[in-house]
Scaffold this active site. Sequence first.
Site, PDB file in Angstrom:
ATOM      1  N   TYR A   1       0.848  -1.187   0.000  1.00  0.00           N
ATOM      2  CA  TYR A   1       0.000   0.000   0.000  1.00  0.00           C
ATOM      3  C   TYR A   1       0.887   1.242   0.000  1.00  0.00           C
ATOM      4  CZ  TYR A   1      -3.603   3.298   1.303  1.00  0.00           C
ATOM      5  OH  TYR A   1      -4.462   4.367   1.332  1.00  0.00           O
TER       6      TYR A   1
ATOM      7  N   ASP B   1      -0.755  -6.936   6.724  1.00  0.00           N
ATOM      8  CA  ASP B   1      -1.851  -6.120   6.189  1.00  0.00           C
ATOM      9  C   ASP B   1      -2.701  -7.057   5.338  1.00  0.00           C
ATOM     10  OD1 ASP B   1      -3.575  -4.498   4.743  1.00  0.00           O
ATOM     11  OD2 ASP B   1      -2.096  -2.912   4.401  1.00  0.00           O
TER      12      ASP B   1
HETATM   13  C1  PLP Z   1      -6.680   1.680   2.184  1.00  0.00           C
HETATM   14  C2  PLP Z   1      -5.576   0.812   2.634  1.00  0.00           C
HETATM   15  C3  PLP Z   1      -4.792   1.153   3.740  1.00  0.00           C
HETATM   16  C4  PLP Z   1      -5.008   2.441   4.508  1.00  0.00           C
HETATM   17  O1  PLP Z   1      -6.290   2.547   5.054  1.00  0.00           O
HETATM   18  P1  PLP Z   1      -6.981   3.978   5.324  1.00  0.00           P
HETATM   19  O2  PLP Z   1      -8.235   3.648   6.045  1.00  0.00           O
HETATM   20  O3  PLP Z   1      -7.194   4.620   3.987  1.00  0.00           O
HETATM   21  O4  PLP Z   1      -6.022   4.778   6.157  1.00  0.00           O
HETATM   22  C5  PLP Z   1      -3.796   0.278   4.129  1.00  0.00           C
HETATM   23  N1  PLP Z   1      -3.556  -0.873   3.448  1.00  0.00           N
HETATM   24  C6  PLP Z   1      -4.275  -1.225   2.386  1.00  0.00           C
HETATM   25  C7  PLP Z   1      -3.981  -2.505   1.675  1.00  0.00           C
HETATM   26  C8  PLP Z   1      -5.317  -0.406   1.929  1.00  0.00           C
HETATM   27  O5  PLP Z   1      -6.029  -0.761   0.852  1.00  0.00           O
END
Ligand code: PLP
Length: 385
Positions: free
Chosen positions: A108, A181
């Site tokens: 990300y 993540d």
């Molecule tokens: C959107 C996203 C983030 C960050 O999330 P926010 O709520 O926009 O701060 C982190 N990792 C991934 C894979 C994302 O798609």
Amino acid sequence: MSTDAPRSWSKRSLAAQAMGHVDLQTRAVVAPIHVSTTYIRDPDNQYSSGFVYGRPDNATVREAEAVLAMLEEAQAGALLFSSGMAAATAVFQALDPGDHVVAPTVMYWALRRWLSEEATRWGLEVDFVATDDLDALRAAMRPGRTKLVWIETPSNPLWTVTDIAAVAEIAHAAGARLAVDSTCASPVVTRPLALGADVVMHAATKVLNGHSDVIAGVLAGAAPDAFWTRIQRIRSGQGAILGPFEAYLLLRGLRTLHVRIAAQMAGAADLARRFEAHPSVHAVLYPGLPGHPGHALAARQMQGGFGTMLSIRVAGGAAAAVAAAAAVGLWKRATSLGGVESLIEHRASIEGPGTPCPDDLLRLSVGIEDPDDLYADLDRALSAR
Ligand SMILES: *Cc1c(COP(=O)(O)O)cnc(C)c1O
């Protein structure tokens, strides 16, 4: 609140009823939104309700956290944050200056930028490696100094698949924790904690909420250890908790997670197969396609589907890709992902210089519209040039 949920009910059943909680006073099947920032002390000066102030804790937030902890089977529970970025950065802030961190080359973009531009200013040393290459990862570990390995799988926007169990072994052998993540997999499809991860993070903004109307992030922990306690203190100290209204919307979204994601994954798989044969598309990146380099691993690690995201590479290069994105009607030309409405985005323009994203790539987030309509709309846009 009371719960009559036997432990044997499936996650889908528990999520559909938000854990089956019923309000004791009214018998309401939907939990109230608790907005109070402060709570009355008992006559003996204690806080027997467990609530003291709105920044460390909130009852509506706890309701949503209970569903998320159940979905991830998180022994330490789940913590909701005001965004995915607030959740992710809290993990890195729980480290100490001088600690070494390994993160993926393909990840990300905003978090990658935060790691290289901000985390380093606070004394973290960050190395980016291709985490799908286990030899490269092993070589990047500095036993005793590497304290955290961060991975994202499948990762934005190439949908690289990383072997969570293998990376957990490598990280733990070097004395490091593993954080995953898992936004683009979702807890329906992958459970990183069961595969050895210590912390799992989601941008709850995406498929968990599913309606593109909440910014939220969540961490779920494998063990209530000192590291997890530190993350809790960081959320409370920095005031990064999710607001009660957002927590309520997220809780409502979570009730339909399983049916939304099943429809979205079926749509993504269908579109991936159809665009693979499209004359204006020279590559489709989707872990569900047998030709994807991470396919065999994804088939083991992901259950029930390969996610709701894919990317296509447009024949004719960047200009043709941008022109196709400009010509869609049903697809919406916007950033973000995971919602019920399908989104299309030229990622290289948003990521800028240094991105590993090819400039002919369009990222597709598949919603719940009729896949035939989604195909026809993008087919027309690709052919309109
Ligand atoms: C959107 C996203 C983030 C960050 O999330 P926010 O709520 O926009 O701060 C982190 N990792 C991934 C894979 C994302 O798609």
